[in-house]
Design a protein around this motif. Structure first.
Motif, PDB file in Angstrom:
ATOM      1  N   GLU A  23     -45.438  36.491  54.479  1.00 24.15           N
ATOM      2  CA  GLU A  23     -44.447  35.103  54.702  1.00 24.15           C
ATOM      3  C   GLU A  23     -43.385  35.433  53.668  1.00 24.15           C
ATOM      4  N   VAL A  24     -42.768  36.453  53.671  1.00 28.06           N
ATOM      5  CA  VAL A  24     -41.833  36.797  52.608  1.00 28.06           C
ATOM      6  C   VAL A  24     -40.299  36.280  52.986  1.00 28.06           C
ATOM      7  N   ASP A  25     -39.754  35.452  52.207  1.00 23.83           N
ATOM      8  CA  ASP A  25     -38.379  34.940  52.354  1.00 23.83           C
ATOM      9  C   ASP A  25     -37.528  35.427  51.408  1.00 23.83           C
ATOM     10  N   LEU A  26     -36.046  36.107  51.589  1.00 21.86           N
ATOM     11  CA  LEU A  26     -35.411  36.517  50.531  1.00 21.86           C
ATOM     12  C   LEU A  26     -34.048  36.650  51.242  1.00 21.86           C
ATOM     13  N   THR A  27     -33.325  36.215  50.465  1.00 18.69           N
ATOM     14  CA  THR A  27     -31.730  36.431  50.862  1.00 18.69           C
ATOM     15  C   THR A  27     -30.687  37.145  49.688  1.00 18.69           C
ATOM     16  N   SER A  40     -48.082  47.145  40.150  1.00 18.30           N
ATOM     17  CA  SER A  40     -48.287  48.119  41.146  1.00 18.30           C
ATOM     18  C   SER A  40     -49.128  47.369  42.326  1.00 18.30           C
ATOM     19  N   GLY A  41     -48.708  47.720  43.789  1.00  9.43           N
ATOM     20  CA  GLY A  41     -49.392  47.128  44.978  1.00  9.43           C
ATOM     21  C   GLY A  41     -48.993  45.803  45.339  1.00  9.43           C
ATOM     22  N   SER A  42     -48.027  45.263  44.646  1.00 14.21           N
ATOM     23  CA  SER A  42     -47.538  43.907  44.936  1.00 14.21           C
ATOM     24  C   SER A  42     -46.923  43.759  46.223  1.00 14.21           C
ATOM     25  N   GLY A  43     -46.396  44.850  46.727  1.00 11.31           N
ATOM     26  CA  GLY A  43     -45.514  44.940  47.801  1.00 11.31           C
ATOM     27  C   GLY A  43     -44.231  45.060  47.625  1.00 11.31           C
ATOM     28  N   LYS A  44     -43.611  45.444  46.718  1.00 13.71           N
ATOM     29  CA  LYS A  44     -42.215  45.672  46.294  1.00 13.71           C
ATOM     30  C   LYS A  44     -41.572  46.867  47.213  1.00 13.71           C
ATOM     31  N   PHE A 222     -40.052  38.259  41.276  1.00 10.19           N
ATOM     32  CA  PHE A 222     -41.246  38.530  40.779  1.00 10.19           C
ATOM     33  C   PHE A 222     -42.262  38.591  41.975  1.00 10.19           C
ATOM     34  N   MET A 223     -43.008  39.579  42.428  1.00 14.04           N
ATOM     35  CA  MET A 223     -43.881  39.675  43.702  1.00 14.04           C
ATOM     36  C   MET A 223     -45.181  39.993  42.988  1.00 14.04           C
ATOM     37  N   ASP A 224     -46.251  39.227  43.616  1.00 16.31           N
ATOM     38  CA  ASP A 224     -47.611  39.703  43.481  1.00 16.31           C
ATOM     39  C   ASP A 224     -48.370  39.550  44.542  1.00 16.31           C
ATOM     40  N   GLN A 225     -49.184  40.331  44.924  1.00 15.72           N
ATOM     41  CA  GLN A 225     -50.145  40.171  45.966  1.00 15.72           C
ATOM     42  C   GLN A 225     -49.566  40.021  47.306  1.00 15.72           C
ATOM     43  N   GLY A 226     -48.301  40.733  47.741  1.00 14.31           N
ATOM     44  CA  GLY A 226     -47.609  40.647  48.575  1.00 14.31           C
ATOM     45  C   GLY A 226     -46.800  39.420  48.936  1.00 14.31           C
ATOM     46  N   ARG A 227     -46.616  38.447  47.750  1.00 16.28           N
ATOM     47  CA  ARG A 227     -45.838  37.209  47.890  1.00 16.28           C
ATOM     48  C   ARG A 227     -44.735  37.197  46.930  1.00 16.28           C
ATOM     49  N   ILE A 228     -43.625  36.482  47.155  1.00 14.72           N
ATOM     50  CA  ILE A 228     -42.868  36.134  46.119  1.00 14.72           C
ATOM     51  C   ILE A 228     -43.322  35.005  45.267  1.00 14.72           C
ATOM     52  N   VAL A 229     -43.553  35.236  44.023  1.00 11.16           N
ATOM     53  CA  VAL A 229     -44.199  34.421  43.126  1.00 11.16           C
ATOM     54  C   VAL A 229     -43.179  33.528  42.676  1.00 11.16           C
ATOM     55  N   GLU A 230     -41.751  33.831  42.179  1.00  7.44           N
ATOM     56  CA  GLU A 230     -40.766  33.091  41.607  1.00  7.44           C
ATOM     57  C   GLU A 230     -39.578  34.144  41.561  1.00  7.44           C
ATOM     58  N   ARG A 245     -48.761  33.620  36.206  1.00  4.71           N
ATOM     59  CA  ARG A 245     -48.906  34.920  36.733  1.00  4.71           C
ATOM     60  C   ARG A 245     -47.568  35.744  36.138  1.00  4.71           C
ATOM     61  N   THR A 246     -46.622  35.143  36.155  1.00  2.00           N
ATOM     62  CA  THR A 246     -45.287  35.786  35.710  1.00  2.00           C
ATOM     63  C   THR A 246     -45.540  36.259  34.187  1.00  2.00           C
ATOM     64  N   ARG A 247     -45.840  35.127  33.700  1.00  2.00           N
ATOM     65  CA  ARG A 247     -45.913  35.248  32.241  1.00  2.00           C
ATOM     66  C   ARG A 247     -46.932  36.388  31.877  1.00  2.00           C
ATOM     67  N   ARG A 248     -48.104  36.345  32.287  1.00  2.00           N
ATOM     68  CA  ARG A 248     -49.102  37.436  31.979  1.00  2.00           C
ATOM     69  C   ARG A 248     -48.241  38.856  32.125  1.00  2.00           C
ATOM     70  N   PHE A 249     -47.806  39.141  33.350  1.00  2.00           N
ATOM     71  CA  PHE A 249     -47.440  40.384  33.829  1.00  2.00           C
ATOM     72  C   PHE A 249     -46.159  40.757  32.733  1.00  2.00           C
TER      73      PHE A 249
END
Length: 254
Positions: A23-27, A40-44, A222-230, A245-249
């Motif tokens: 369910e990726v949304d991006l403009t 790596s593997g987050s879907g980017k 920032f993407m993780d596990q195929g989703r845009i986190v923020e 999750r972003t902070r840890r990355f």
């Protein structure tokens, strides 16, 4: 207001049972630089390849400059277009890969004129002039007669960028363009990307170069596990992230 350069709505991508994009949304606005970061593997990279239809999506829509790439509407449904129609739709989308993808049996100049002459039917003389202009733009005006094997990795990547620019793209996609380079060669490629940003080229850049994203991006995603986190400005996402999750990355890569 200008129409979006890229509009991604509700995109899902699956490889069999593996759900890679959710369910990726991006403009992306014209002349905007968007950096995609994440583990790596987050879907980017997959998302980037879906934009120019190198990968098929299972749900959602992707519009580039208001047009579908690889699909056409048939009532409420999307139907895949022919290979020729897809190539025509993606010819104004430049893509630069990690591994350069140059033709090693062709000279630098021959690499640059191949697509304009065969895909866009540009006269050879015009294609050569365009190629020389782009080589000068990436600082390689003296390398047109060389073969890729005679160039450093950084030079090969700059040739790959010049080759994409020879198609006069409206959008440039960069899939980790420095990840295959020795550390001392990274800067020369990032300098070319900075120049493109200064020239108002619309760009989507998958990168692990956080410093580059901070300097050049209008927006960081920032993407993780195929989703845009923020997503937000570099200051928002890189310096004051909202999600743990972003902070840890960022703590791991900073």
């Amino acid at each position: 207001m200008n129409d979006p350069a890229v509009e991604i709505r509700g995109v899902h991508k699956l490889y069999g049972a593996l759900h890679v994009l959710h369910e990726v949304d991006l403009t992306v606005a014209p002349a905007q630089v968007v950096c995609l970061i994440g583990p790596s593997g987050s879907g980017k990279s997959t998302l980037l390849r879906c934009i120019n239809n190198l990968e098929k999506i299972q749900a959602g829509t992707i519009l580039v400059d208001g047009q579908l790439v690889g699909y056409r509407r048939s009532g409420p449904d999307l139907v895949e277009t022919t290979h020729r129609e897809t190539c025509r739709a993606r010819q104004h989308i430049g893509m630069v890969f990690q591994r350069f993808n140059l033709f090693h049996h062709l000279t630098v100049l021959q690499n640059l004129i191949e697509a304009p002459t065969h895909v866009q039917r540009v006269p050879k003389g015009e294609a050569i002039e365009r190629a020389r202009t782009m080589l000068a733009r990436v600082g390689l005006a003296d390398k047109q007669a060389n073969y890729p094997a005679q160039l450093s990795g950084g030079q090969q990547q700059r040739v790959a960028i010049a080759r994409a620019l020879c198609m006069r793209p409206k959008l440039m996609l960069f899939d980790e363009p420095t990840s295959a380079l020795d550390p001392e060669l990274v800067g020369e490629v990032l300098d070319v990307l900075r120049d493109l940003a200064d020239q108002a080229m619309t760009m989507l850049v998958v990168t692990h170069e956080i410093g580059f994203a901070r300097q050049v991006a209008d927006r960081v995603v920032f993407m993780d596990q195929g989703r845009i986190v923020e997503q937000g400005t570099p200051a928002q996402v890189l310096d004051d992230p909202r999600h743990e999750r972003t902070r840890r990355f960022l703590e791991r890569v900073g």
